[in-house]
Design a protein around this motif. Structure first.
Motif, PDB file in Angstrom:
ATOM      1  N   PRO A 133     -14.605  10.908-127.502  1.00  0.00           N
ATOM      2  CA  PRO A 133     -15.484   9.791-127.881  1.00  0.00           C
ATOM      3  C   PRO A 133     -16.686  10.236-128.713  1.00  0.00           C
ATOM      4  CG  PRO A 133     -14.839   9.605-125.577  1.00  0.00           C
ATOM      5  CD  PRO A 133     -14.377  10.966-126.045  1.00  0.00           C
ATOM      6  N   VAL A 134     -17.249  11.393-128.388  1.00  0.00           N
ATOM      7  CA  VAL A 134     -18.367  11.921-129.184  1.00  0.00           C
ATOM      8  C   VAL A 134     -17.894  12.283-130.584  1.00  0.00           C
ATOM      9  CG1 VAL A 134     -20.089  13.762-129.345  1.00  0.00           C
ATOM     10  CG2 VAL A 134     -19.504  12.781-127.110  1.00  0.00           C
ATOM     11  N   ALA A 135     -16.726  12.927-130.674  1.00  0.00           N
ATOM     12  CA  ALA A 135     -16.193  13.331-131.967  1.00  0.00           C
ATOM     13  C   ALA A 135     -15.911  12.119-132.848  1.00  0.00           C
ATOM     14  CB  ALA A 135     -14.916  14.154-131.765  1.00  0.00           C
ATOM     15  N   VAL A 136     -15.340  11.065-132.269  1.00  0.00           N
ATOM     16  CA  VAL A 136     -15.068   9.851-133.034  1.00  0.00           C
ATOM     17  C   VAL A 136     -16.371   9.200-133.485  1.00  0.00           C
ATOM     18  CG1 VAL A 136     -14.095   7.521-132.884  1.00  0.00           C
ATOM     19  CG2 VAL A 136     -12.825   9.465-131.954  1.00  0.00           C
ATOM     20  N   TRP A 137     -17.366   9.204-132.609  1.00  0.00           N
ATOM     21  CA  TRP A 137     -18.690   8.657-132.970  1.00  0.00           C
ATOM     22  C   TRP A 137     -19.277   9.400-134.168  1.00  0.00           C
ATOM     23  CZ3 TRP A 137     -23.665  10.673-133.067  1.00  0.00           C
ATOM     24  CH2 TRP A 137     -24.702   9.743-133.159  1.00  0.00           C
ATOM     25  N   LEU A 138     -19.218  10.741-134.132  1.00  0.00           N
ATOM     26  CA  LEU A 138     -19.713  11.526-135.258  1.00  0.00           C
ATOM     27  C   LEU A 138     -18.913  11.242-136.522  1.00  0.00           C
ATOM     28  CD1 LEU A 138     -20.290  15.025-133.587  1.00  0.00           C
ATOM     29  CD2 LEU A 138     -22.050  13.504-134.511  1.00  0.00           C
ATOM     30  N   HIS A 139     -17.605  11.113-136.367  1.00  0.00           N
ATOM     31  CA  HIS A 139     -16.737  10.880-137.513  1.00  0.00           C
ATOM     32  C   HIS A 139     -17.033   9.545-138.177  1.00  0.00           C
ATOM     33  CE1 HIS A 139     -13.172  11.097-139.987  1.00  0.00           C
ATOM     34  NE2 HIS A 139     -12.692   9.996-139.461  1.00  0.00           N
ATOM     35  N   ARG A 140     -17.250   8.516-137.378  1.00  0.00           N
ATOM     36  CA  ARG A 140     -17.508   7.186-137.931  1.00  0.00           C
ATOM     37  C   ARG A 140     -18.845   7.127-138.642  1.00  0.00           C
ATOM     38  NH1 ARG A 140     -16.337   2.845-133.262  1.00  0.00           N
ATOM     39  NH2 ARG A 140     -17.064   1.475-134.927  1.00  0.00           N
ATOM     40  N   ARG A 141     -19.813   7.925-138.223  1.00  0.00           N
ATOM     41  CA  ARG A 141     -21.143   7.858-138.806  1.00  0.00           C
ATOM     42  C   ARG A 141     -21.385   8.889-139.907  1.00  0.00           C
ATOM     43  NH1 ARG A 141     -20.804   5.497-134.371  1.00  0.00           N
ATOM     44  NH2 ARG A 141     -22.213   3.832-133.705  1.00  0.00           N
ATOM     45  N   LEU A 142     -20.767  10.050-139.786  1.00  0.00           N
ATOM     46  CA  LEU A 142     -21.058  11.119-140.730  1.00  0.00           C
ATOM     47  C   LEU A 142     -19.866  11.505-141.604  1.00  0.00           C
ATOM     48  CD1 LEU A 142     -23.150  13.493-138.422  1.00  0.00           C
ATOM     49  CD2 LEU A 142     -23.981  11.722-139.986  1.00  0.00           C
ATOM     50  N   GLY A 143     -18.653  11.184-141.189  1.00  0.00           N
ATOM     51  CA  GLY A 143     -17.485  11.584-141.966  1.00  0.00           C
ATOM     52  C   GLY A 143     -17.415  13.094-142.100  1.00  0.00           C
ATOM     53  N   LEU A 144     -17.236  13.561-143.337  1.00  0.00           N
ATOM     54  CA  LEU A 144     -17.196  15.006-143.581  1.00  0.00           C
ATOM     55  C   LEU A 144     -18.511  15.685-143.216  1.00  0.00           C
ATOM     56  CD1 LEU A 144     -15.298  15.118-146.995  1.00  0.00           C
ATOM     57  CD2 LEU A 144     -14.499  16.075-144.825  1.00  0.00           C
ATOM     58  N   GLY A 145     -19.592  14.919-143.205  1.00  0.00           N
ATOM     59  CA  GLY A 145     -20.887  15.489-142.840  1.00  0.00           C
ATOM     60  C   GLY A 145     -20.910  16.049-141.432  1.00  0.00           C
ATOM     61  N   ALA A 146     -20.053  15.528-140.561  1.00  0.00           N
ATOM     62  CA  ALA A 146     -19.989  16.057-139.195  1.00  0.00           C
ATOM     63  C   ALA A 146     -19.566  17.518-139.198  1.00  0.00           C
ATOM     64  CB  ALA A 146     -19.016  15.227-138.349  1.00  0.00           C
ATOM     65  N   LEU A 147     -18.660  17.888-140.111  1.00  0.00           N
ATOM     66  CA  LEU A 147     -18.241  19.287-140.211  1.00  0.00           C
ATOM     67  C   LEU A 147     -19.405  20.164-140.657  1.00  0.00           C
ATOM     68  CD1 LEU A 147     -14.749  18.848-141.911  1.00  0.00           C
ATOM     69  CD2 LEU A 147     -15.287  18.986-139.479  1.00  0.00           C
ATOM     70  N   ALA A 148     -20.206  19.647-141.585  1.00  0.00           N
ATOM     71  CA  ALA A 148     -21.364  20.415-142.050  1.00  0.00           C
ATOM     72  C   ALA A 148     -22.376  20.613-140.926  1.00  0.00           C
ATOM     73  CB  ALA A 148     -22.017  19.699-143.237  1.00  0.00           C
ATOM     74  N   VAL A 149     -22.590  19.582-140.125  1.00  0.00           N
ATOM     75  CA  VAL A 149     -23.540  19.686-139.006  1.00  0.00           C
ATOM     76  C   VAL A 149     -23.050  20.708-137.996  1.00  0.00           C
ATOM     77  CG1 VAL A 149     -24.512  18.447-137.043  1.00  0.00           C
ATOM     78  CG2 VAL A 149     -24.465  17.365-139.300  1.00  0.00           C
ATOM     79  N   LEU A 150     -21.777  20.628-137.620  1.00  0.00           N
ATOM     80  CA  LEU A 150     -21.234  21.569-136.652  1.00  0.00           C
ATOM     81  C   LEU A 150     -21.257  22.995-137.197  1.00  0.00           C
ATOM     82  CD1 LEU A 150     -18.201  19.435-135.414  1.00  0.00           C
ATOM     83  CD2 LEU A 150     -20.233  20.027-134.081  1.00  0.00           C
TER      84      LEU A 150
END
Length: 361
Positions: A133-150
């Motif tokens: 659920p956290v991963a999907v939340w990040l994906h919906r809000r940041l898209g590829l940006g979630a990979l950059a944050v991680l």
């Protein structure tokens, strides 16, 4: 929905590479019950840049989890994974008690720990399912940006762990790095639809990143555990694994057109069905078979492994078929593994969602 044979091949292949690596690419040390890669050949560590395939398994899991995600999915997936490992745990509980009675607690403990060591990745996998659920939340809000944050968090953790020698902080990357590999799978459909230059770019970035980490910053060249190195890139994972994710994502893109054509035949489909039915049981029991082979030889160990895998594989296929039937009843609209379509697919208030019939690993 039609199965993606390429994803099936990546999943099954990643498991079998680990089994082959443990059986044929390492030596068993009976005194410590550990497998040690042969490190005598110069430059052999480069093989681990290809053969360390756990990121691929988590990547495939990320894609299929996003497709299947719906209310209640985390619970059902967790129960399914625990049922999968129950025969292994039960069997070694009995064997461990016998070994303790015959040879003492320490011998029994080290033997059981070695046989159950493949479960480390399922423990991580359960963690990723719980964090879905956290991963999907990040994906919906940041898209590829979630990979950059991680990726940025992984770098900070390594700086604190290695640069400032803070004890224990490196284990944060057990979550962050594997979550990044899992999150990358959310973008699989976008990746394989991209131009080949994207694949070459990711491959080059991964190789350059690993080379820089090894040559400039002194990271170990091995991406598997080797006792001769000053620290491990895997336990806990370092930012070198992030570079490996980029490298392997590039290879996934570049190989996809050729693999898709090779896998399109009926014979390839039958082989993949068997690999995906029996690949996980083989992975779970392969070190148990290695221990048995030391005592009885490979003929007996091979027959025992085949019997166990046959039984557990049948149970697994029945369980997966039941999940697939539930998904077909609940399916409304498909969800792609990319950064654009998920935001348009929302669970209905009645508890149904856009699940597909793709199997989660």
């Amino acid at each position: 929905m039609k199965r993606d044979r390429y994803l099936d091949a990546l999943r099954a292949g990643s498991l079998l590479v680990v089994v082959a690596w443990h059986w044929f690419g390492t030596t068993l040390d009976p005194s410590t019950y550990s497998t040690r890669p042969s490190v005598s050949a110069p430059g052999l560590f480069l093989a681990s840049w290809v053969l360390q395939v756990m990121p691929v398994f988590f990547y495939v899991g990320g894609c299929l989890h996003l497709k299947a995600y719906r209310p209640g999915y985390v619970r059902s997936r967790t129960v399914g994974l625990l049922r999968l490992v129950a025969p292994l745990l039960a069997g070694w509980a009995v064997i461990g008690a016998v070994l303790a009675a015959l040879g003492g607690l320490e011998w029994a403990r080290s033997t059981v720990e070695f046989a159950l060591s493949p479960l480390w990745f399922l423990a991580v996998y359960l963690m990723l399912v719980a964090l879905l659920p956290v991963a999907v939340w990040l994906h919906r809000r940041l898209g590829l940006g979630a990979l950059a944050v991680l990726g940025a968090v992984a770098v900070v953790v390594d700086v604190l762990r290695i640069g400032f020698a803070l004890p224990g902080v490196g284990w944060v990357n057990l979550v962050v790095v594997w979550m990044l590999a899992h999150q990358a799978g959310f973008h699989h459909d976008r990746l394989v639809a991209a131009r080949r230059t994207v694949g070459y770019g990711l491959l080059s970035a991964g190789v350059l990143g690993l080379t820089t980490l090894v040559v400039v910053f002194g990271y170990p060249g091995w991406l598997v555990g080797v006792s001769t190195e000053k620290w491990s890139n895997m336990s806990p994972p370092t930012v070198a694994i992030v570079a490996l994710v980029a490298l392997q994502a590039g290879l996934i893109r570049l190989v996809q057109p050729f693999a898709t054509r090779a896998l399109a035949t009926p014979r390839a489909g039958r082989i993949l069905d068997r690999l995906n039915r029996y690949g996980m049981p083989v992975y779970l029991f392969h070190l148990s078979a290695l221990l048995l082979a030391v005592v009885t030889g490979w003929v007996v160990a091979g027959l025992a492994l085949a019997l166990v895998v046959r039984v557990t594989g049948r149970d697994l296929s029945v369980g997966v078929a039941k999940v697939a039937r539930v998904d077909r009843r609940r399916a409304t609209r498909g969800t792609a593994c990319n950064g654009s379509s998920w935001s348009r697919v929302r669970p209905r208030s009645s508890g149904r969602s856009g699940a597909t019939t793709s199997r989660s690993p």
